[in-house]
Write a protein that holds these residues in place. Sequence first.
Motif, PDB file in Angstrom:
ATOM      1  N   ARG A   1      14.825  26.141  19.389  1.00  0.00           N
ATOM      2  CA  ARG A   1      14.993  26.229  17.938  1.00  0.00           C
ATOM      3  C   ARG A   1      14.493  24.966  17.265  1.00  0.00           C
ATOM      4  O   ARG A   1      13.816  25.029  16.226  1.00  0.00           O
ATOM      5  CB  ARG A   1      16.464  26.476  17.583  1.00  0.00           C
ATOM      6  CG  ARG A   1      16.722  26.457  16.081  1.00  0.00           C
ATOM      7  CD  ARG A   1      18.094  26.959  15.752  1.00  0.00           C
ATOM      8  NE  ARG A   1      18.202  28.388  15.976  1.00  0.00           N
ATOM      9  CZ  ARG A   1      17.785  29.307  15.116  1.00  0.00           C
ATOM     10  NH1 ARG A   1      17.215  28.946  13.976  1.00  0.00           N
ATOM     11  NH2 ARG A   1      17.923  30.577  15.383  1.00  0.00           N
TER      12      ARG A   1
ATOM     13  N   ALA B   1      10.696  25.059  17.196  1.00  0.00           N
ATOM     14  CA  ALA B   1      10.179  26.017  16.221  1.00  0.00           C
ATOM     15  C   ALA B   1      10.372  25.505  14.793  1.00  0.00           C
ATOM     16  O   ALA B   1       9.480  25.642  13.940  1.00  0.00           O
ATOM     17  CB  ALA B   1      10.878  27.363  16.400  1.00  0.00           C
TER      18      ALA B   1
ATOM     19  N   VAL C   1       2.717  29.121  16.056  1.00  0.00           N
ATOM     20  CA  VAL C   1       3.460  30.077  16.882  1.00  0.00           C
ATOM     21  C   VAL C   1       2.585  30.578  18.027  1.00  0.00           C
ATOM     22  O   VAL C   1       3.059  30.760  19.154  1.00  0.00           O
ATOM     23  CB  VAL C   1       3.985  31.248  16.026  1.00  0.00           C
ATOM     24  CG1 VAL C   1       4.512  32.384  16.913  1.00  0.00           C
ATOM     25  CG2 VAL C   1       5.086  30.775  15.095  1.00  0.00           C
TER      26      VAL C   1
ATOM     27  N   LEU D   1       2.697  27.790  20.510  1.00  0.00           N
ATOM     28  CA  LEU D   1       4.006  27.713  21.155  1.00  0.00           C
ATOM     29  C   LEU D   1       4.224  28.866  22.124  1.00  0.00           C
ATOM     30  O   LEU D   1       4.704  28.668  23.251  1.00  0.00           O
ATOM     31  CB  LEU D   1       5.105  27.704  20.086  1.00  0.00           C
ATOM     32  CG  LEU D   1       6.552  27.631  20.594  1.00  0.00           C
ATOM     33  CD1 LEU D   1       6.757  26.386  21.446  1.00  0.00           C
ATOM     34  CD2 LEU D   1       7.528  27.650  19.428  1.00  0.00           C
TER      35      LEU D   1
ATOM     36  N   LEU E   1      11.920  33.062  22.783  1.00  0.00           N
ATOM     37  CA  LEU E   1      11.124  32.685  21.616  1.00  0.00           C
ATOM     38  C   LEU E   1      11.200  33.746  20.516  1.00  0.00           C
ATOM     39  O   LEU E   1      11.149  33.422  19.322  1.00  0.00           O
ATOM     40  CB  LEU E   1       9.673  32.452  22.027  1.00  0.00           C
ATOM     41  CG  LEU E   1       8.764  31.840  20.957  1.00  0.00           C
ATOM     42  CD1 LEU E   1       9.321  30.497  20.490  1.00  0.00           C
ATOM     43  CD2 LEU E   1       7.342  31.675  21.487  1.00  0.00           C
TER      44      LEU E   1
ATOM     45  N   VAL F   1      11.430  32.963  16.394  1.00  0.00           N
ATOM     46  CA  VAL F   1      10.386  33.211  15.391  1.00  0.00           C
ATOM     47  C   VAL F   1      10.855  34.232  14.353  1.00  0.00           C
ATOM     48  O   VAL F   1      10.459  34.156  13.179  1.00  0.00           O
ATOM     49  CB  VAL F   1       9.058  33.663  16.050  1.00  0.00           C
ATOM     50  CG1 VAL F   1       8.531  32.592  16.986  1.00  0.00           C
ATOM     51  CG2 VAL F   1       9.206  34.993  16.769  1.00  0.00           C
TER      52      VAL F   1
ATOM     53  N   THR G   1       4.170  37.098  19.492  1.00  0.00           N
ATOM     54  CA  THR G   1       5.003  36.650  20.607  1.00  0.00           C
ATOM     55  C   THR G   1       4.893  37.579  21.807  1.00  0.00           C
ATOM     56  O   THR G   1       4.674  37.141  22.937  1.00  0.00           O
ATOM     57  CB  THR G   1       6.475  36.549  20.165  1.00  0.00           C
ATOM     58  OG1 THR G   1       6.576  35.642  19.063  1.00  0.00           O
ATOM     59  CG2 THR G   1       7.349  36.045  21.301  1.00  0.00           C
TER      60      THR G   1
END
Length: 384
Positions: A59, A62, A80, A83, A100, A104, A122
Amino acid sequence: MRIALIGGVLFLVGLVAIATGALPLPAVGELVERVAPILVFVVAITIVAELAAAAGVFRALAEWLADVARGRGWLLWVLVVVLATLSTVFLSLDTTAVLLTPIVIALAQHARISPIPLALTTVWLANTGSLLLPVSNLTNLLAAHELGGMTPLAFAAITWAPALVAVVVPAAVIFATRPRQIMARYSPEHATPVADRPLFLTAAIVVALLIPAFVSGVEVWIPASIAAVILIGVFAVRKRGAVRFALVPWQLVVFAGGLFLVMEAAHSIGATDVLAAVAGTGRSPLDLLQLAGAGATSANVINNLPAYLALEPFAGDPVRLVALLIGVNAGAIITPWGSLATLLWHERLVAMGVEISWVKFMLLGLVAAPLTVVAAVLALSLTS
């Protein structure tokens, strides 16, 4: 629970195969020697990822990315992408799908932008981005073992080009189909305070150290197990309630273990020999596309893990084996059951109140999967 039930049935079938002699005991011994370290890794890395998430590592990362983007939706989406790719490469596709995804989605909700592009990014990259290292996907670990315990760097030397293409192509498809949502501006939210700084720092350091450990050449289950033991010990002191049996992905272990037994029995009795014609031979671009196409089709029909296990004997050399991985990893984004990661991803979406149309998901996958597989195979052919 359905995964565990299916796994239990598969285990029962495997035990019957052993009892009847369809699966000889020496073959069982070889199978255990091959898959035991892989399943230990799966358990250890899942525990590490879950505890790191409980400490707030994902977290915080992000939210830092959202702050870096400074209200620019396109930049947040690009971050993103980065990541999700890094999470998949170094912590496996299931980690990306499970941990994840809610992060997001929460970011999208806080920023008051559509969560769909970030959610789709993702799950697609959890699958397509899992080509670079053995730790990225269970199928890769099996392939690395099949290649005589190939080191992560040697594995990456073959897979880097298709791995790069398999990230760029699906990302380009997402951007091309949802430009307005991705380009929308947002208002950054204040970062969530870290509840336990020593716990957070310990988890962050452990996760960071795993990255060089996974490419060092040491069998990946060793550093993953050490990391899991360290975090369990620290959490037992500072946040005991987080240490629970639910951290162990026993359903996945049961499912994978039962599947390994059944597929090994199928190979032993020659039930998969018919796939030789589908898999083809040779290393020309068309030959590699044939094998990857067979893998992608099988993955979307039955699931990527049994698809890989069924076709592995007909891959042969490292280049053909990577072509198969392209098919079963990057191609498994059409059906919801194409990979376990997609099913886990959907469970998280439902839990957070996000609805997605499976029809639209599959139609978009029908565009992205062939483009990704073909482009990645051509990249493999050009660089191998």
